[in-house]
Scaffold this active site. Sequence first.
Site, PDB file in Angstrom:
ATOM      1  N   PRO A   1      63.399 -10.665 -46.616  1.00 50.36           N
ATOM      2  CG  PRO A   1      65.593 -10.407 -47.342  1.00 50.36           C
ATOM      3  CD  PRO A   1      64.780 -10.605 -46.130  1.00 50.36           C
TER       4      PRO A   1
ATOM      5  CG  HIS B   1      60.733 -10.815 -63.464  1.00 50.00           C
ATOM      6  ND1 HIS B   1      61.543 -11.190 -62.420  1.00 50.00           N
ATOM      7  CD2 HIS B   1      61.555 -10.293 -64.397  1.00 50.00           C
ATOM      8  CE1 HIS B   1      62.801 -10.937 -62.720  1.00 50.00           C
ATOM      9  NE2 HIS B   1      62.843 -10.380 -63.915  1.00 50.00           N
TER      10      HIS B   1
ATOM     11  CE1 TYR C   1      57.823 -12.352 -57.405  1.00 52.93           C
ATOM     12  CE2 TYR C   1      58.194 -13.125 -55.164  1.00 52.93           C
ATOM     13  CZ  TYR C   1      58.684 -12.629 -56.357  1.00 52.93           C
ATOM     14  OH  TYR C   1      60.032 -12.404 -56.500  1.00 52.93           O
TER      15      TYR C   1
ATOM     16  CE  LYS D   1      55.057  -9.604 -51.816  1.00 53.67           C
ATOM     17  NZ  LYS D   1      54.748  -9.058 -53.154  1.00 53.67           N
TER      18      LYS D   1
ATOM     19  CE1 TYR E   1      60.987 -15.637 -55.298  1.00 56.74           C
ATOM     20  CE2 TYR E   1      62.225 -15.354 -53.271  1.00 56.74           C
ATOM     21  CZ  TYR E   1      61.448 -14.824 -54.280  1.00 56.74           C
ATOM     22  OH  TYR E   1      61.151 -13.483 -54.284  1.00 56.74           O
TER      23      TYR E   1
HETATM   24  P1  FAS Z   1      65.459   2.817 -45.099  1.00 55.26           P
HETATM   25  O1  FAS Z   1      66.100   2.098 -43.953  1.00 55.26           O
HETATM   26  O2  FAS Z   1      65.805   2.425 -46.489  1.00 55.26           O
HETATM   27  O3  FAS Z   1      65.764   4.377 -45.009  1.00 55.26           O
HETATM   28  C1  FAS Z   1      65.739   5.037 -43.739  1.00 55.26           C
HETATM   29  C2  FAS Z   1      66.604   6.286 -43.867  1.00 55.26           C
HETATM   30  O4  FAS Z   1      66.535   6.994 -42.631  1.00 55.26           O
HETATM   31  C3  FAS Z   1      68.062   5.934 -44.102  1.00 55.26           C
HETATM   32  O5  FAS Z   1      68.569   6.698 -45.178  1.00 55.26           O
HETATM   33  C4  FAS Z   1      68.738   6.287 -42.782  1.00 55.26           C
HETATM   34  O6  FAS Z   1      70.068   6.756 -42.967  1.00 55.26           O
HETATM   35  C5  FAS Z   1      67.838   7.398 -42.262  1.00 55.26           C
HETATM   36  N1  FAS Z   1      67.889   7.555 -40.804  1.00 55.26           N
HETATM   37  C6  FAS Z   1      67.969   6.593 -39.871  1.00 55.26           C
HETATM   38  N2  FAS Z   1      67.991   7.137 -38.629  1.00 55.26           N
HETATM   39  C7  FAS Z   1      67.913   8.490 -38.801  1.00 55.26           C
HETATM   40  C8  FAS Z   1      67.889   9.601 -37.917  1.00 55.26           C
HETATM   41  N3  FAS Z   1      67.971   9.417 -36.595  1.00 55.26           N
HETATM   42  N4  FAS Z   1      67.806  10.841 -38.433  1.00 55.26           N
HETATM   43  C9  FAS Z   1      67.713  11.030 -39.784  1.00 55.26           C
HETATM   44  N5  FAS Z   1      67.738  10.012 -40.687  1.00 55.26           N
HETATM   45  C10 FAS Z   1      67.835   8.762 -40.188  1.00 55.26           C
HETATM   46  N6  FAS Z   1      63.595  -5.386 -49.364  1.00 55.26           N
HETATM   47  C11 FAS Z   1      63.229  -6.109 -50.445  1.00 55.26           C
HETATM   48  O7  FAS Z   1      62.076  -5.969 -50.894  1.00 55.26           O
HETATM   49  N7  FAS Z   1      64.110  -6.962 -51.059  1.00 55.26           N
HETATM   50  C12 FAS Z   1      65.412  -7.103 -50.609  1.00 55.26           C
HETATM   51  O8  FAS Z   1      66.184  -7.869 -51.166  1.00 55.26           O
HETATM   52  C13 FAS Z   1      65.845  -6.366 -49.496  1.00 55.26           C
HETATM   53  N8  FAS Z   1      67.133  -6.470 -49.044  1.00 55.26           N
HETATM   54  C14 FAS Z   1      67.514  -5.734 -47.954  1.00 55.26           C
HETATM   55  C15 FAS Z   1      68.843  -5.799 -47.464  1.00 55.26           C
HETATM   56  C16 FAS Z   1      69.224  -5.051 -46.340  1.00 55.26           C
HETATM   57  C17 FAS Z   1      70.649  -5.137 -45.814  1.00 55.26           C
HETATM   58  C18 FAS Z   1      68.281  -4.227 -45.680  1.00 55.26           C
HETATM   59  C19 FAS Z   1      68.676  -3.451 -44.433  1.00 55.26           C
HETATM   60  C20 FAS Z   1      66.972  -4.161 -46.156  1.00 55.26           C
HETATM   61  C21 FAS Z   1      66.579  -4.896 -47.306  1.00 55.26           C
HETATM   62  N9  FAS Z   1      65.281  -4.821 -47.821  1.00 55.26           N
HETATM   63  C22 FAS Z   1      64.884  -5.516 -48.903  1.00 55.26           C
HETATM   64  C23 FAS Z   1      64.314  -3.975 -47.209  1.00 55.26           C
HETATM   65  C24 FAS Z   1      64.568  -2.574 -47.683  1.00 55.26           C
HETATM   66  O9  FAS Z   1      64.496  -2.523 -49.076  1.00 55.26           O
HETATM   67  C25 FAS Z   1      63.587  -1.684 -46.984  1.00 55.26           C
HETATM   68  O10 FAS Z   1      62.269  -2.211 -47.037  1.00 55.26           O
HETATM   69  C26 FAS Z   1      63.569  -0.282 -47.546  1.00 55.26           C
HETATM   70  O11 FAS Z   1      64.888   0.205 -47.530  1.00 55.26           O
HETATM   71  C27 FAS Z   1      62.643   0.553 -46.669  1.00 55.26           C
HETATM   72  O12 FAS Z   1      62.828   1.873 -47.021  1.00 55.26           O
HETATM   73  P2  FAS Z   1      62.705   3.018 -45.894  1.00 55.26           P
HETATM   74  O13 FAS Z   1      61.451   2.787 -45.115  1.00 55.26           O
HETATM   75  O14 FAS Z   1      62.931   4.286 -46.594  1.00 55.26           O
HETATM   76  O15 FAS Z   1      63.896   2.713 -44.851  1.00 55.26           O
HETATM   77  C1  PHB Z   2      66.611  -8.910 -55.344  1.00 51.70           C
HETATM   78  O1  PHB Z   2      66.591  -8.859 -56.597  1.00 51.70           O
HETATM   79  O2  PHB Z   2      67.456  -8.304 -54.649  1.00 51.70           O
HETATM   80  C2  PHB Z   2      65.560  -9.742 -54.641  1.00 51.70           C
HETATM   81  C3  PHB Z   2      64.608 -10.422 -55.393  1.00 51.70           C
HETATM   82  C4  PHB Z   2      63.641 -11.177 -54.744  1.00 51.70           C
HETATM   83  C5  PHB Z   2      63.654 -11.237 -53.356  1.00 51.70           C
HETATM   84  C6  PHB Z   2      64.611 -10.546 -52.605  1.00 51.70           C
HETATM   85  C7  PHB Z   2      65.571  -9.797 -53.254  1.00 51.70           C
HETATM   86  O3  PHB Z   2      62.716 -11.964 -52.702  1.00 51.70           O
END
Ligand code: FAS
Ligand code: PHB
Length: 391
Positions: A295, A74, A386, A299, A203
């Site tokens: 989100p 992008h 960004y 980031k 956005y």
């Molecule tokens: P994660 O939360 O992904 O992974 C942590 C892992 O640890 C999980 O697999 C969990 O099962 C495990 N765990 C937890 N407790 C444990 C324990 N006691 N013992 C062992 N394992 C355990 N970011 C964006 O940039 N754009 C988005 O659109 C976006 N949308 C999101 C939507 C949702 C619903 C959520 C929750 C987050 C979103 N995020 C988004 C942020 C997301 O992408 C996180 O930044 C990313 O998953 C971070 O990765 P980890 O640090 O690996 O954490």
């Molecule tokens: C997505 O593609 O899921 C997305 C893109 C931009 C954002 C958040 C989520 O700021």
Amino acid sequence: MAKRTQVVIVGAGPSGLLLGCLLDRAGIDNIIVERQTKDHVLARIRAGILEQTSVDLLTSAGAGARLAAEGIAHHAVNIAFDHKLVSVPLGATTNGKVVTAYGQTEVTLDLYNLRAAGGSQTIYSAGNVEIHDFDRDWPFIRFVNNGKAEEIACDLIAGCDGYHGVCRASIPDNAITTYGQVYPFGWLGLLADTPPVSTEVIYANNDRGFALCSMRSMTRSRYYIQCNPADNIERWSDDAFWDELRRRLPPETAEQLITGPSLEKSIAPLRSFVAEPMHFGRLLLAGDAAHVVPPTGAKGLNLAFSDIYYLHQAIESFFANNDIAALPHYSQQALARVWKTERFSWYLTNLTHRFNADPFEQKMKEAELDYITASPAGRLMMAENYVGLPL
Ligand code: FAS
Ligand code: PHB
């Protein structure tokens, strides 16, 4: 006899898997312990936009082949407000930097496959994970594996277990300071096998609320609308979602929207959160275990990966040079980028969402949107944040 390894990584999300793959390449023994099943982790649908530093790091770990083939660059980001759509160029003001559309689901699968192809052990479905003696030089973890109590002794524990994990929660309250806020709105996200309405993210700030148009490929779209965080997903039929999305987009964009049945629909709460420091004795926190961003700035995943960039270097120095100072230095280095990224995500969230009925507040937001999309300085600020601040 307790197992032993150099680094135990708690969590097999993107942070834990990327760290494990990088430590494998450095010849540092590590075991990942994950509480969910492999399928549960691989089914998660979250982020969709990767900064160049994340692409480079995944490539250096050996997980960049499919990303290079399928990721979509992008070169601009779009902001819709006041019934118009303004494209903010990214590369023109950042020496050619772009962002890449490639879903976190695919990133996690690529890292899982890399690890499974010859990496160290990953234990899924681990029950009752506990971390112990991480304030001493001989930390260990306990957990239940296939109904049997197990223990793994190690030199370092990497807490990559997300916002609700056990690692940050195990640090004594007087040794950690947390900051943050919960936003008074959530995001209702929908995934559909339809061509995206725009080839670059939109956005939208509309008087009905925020909307976001993104993609996973040229045939798979990802959309979000601001909603009440207490909303019940059952209340949102696909048609209700599409109708509301159309209302929040500029007319000429709404006309081009191609709708279809949802593959996934979910509501996510939005918060800003930081825990300081990201290190305590032999425990190091990374990713959502240490910080969460709304989100809006795309980031969350990218900030997790910049932590892992610093952390794998600190761990390598710890073992290669007996460099104990590398651990607190990791926390200082990572937090410097965390706070600047938290600021941008908080700024863009407040700017583009509707939640304050104060007419003056709204006028200030409209003036700010006008400024950052029209002024070269405003467009540069938007672009350099960004595409991701330098590591
Ligand atoms: P994660 O939360 O992904 O992974 C942590 C892992 O640890 C999980 O697999 C969990 O099962 C495990 N765990 C937890 N407790 C444990 C324990 N006691 N013992 C062992 N394992 C355990 N970011 C964006 O940039 N754009 C988005 O659109 C976006 N949308 C999101 C939507 C949702 C619903 C959520 C929750 C987050 C979103 N995020 C988004 C942020 C997301 O992408 C996180 O930044 C990313 O998953 C971070 O990765 P980890 O640090 O690996 O954490
Ligand atoms: C997505 O593609 O899921 C997305 C893109 C931009 C954002 C958040 C989520 O700021």
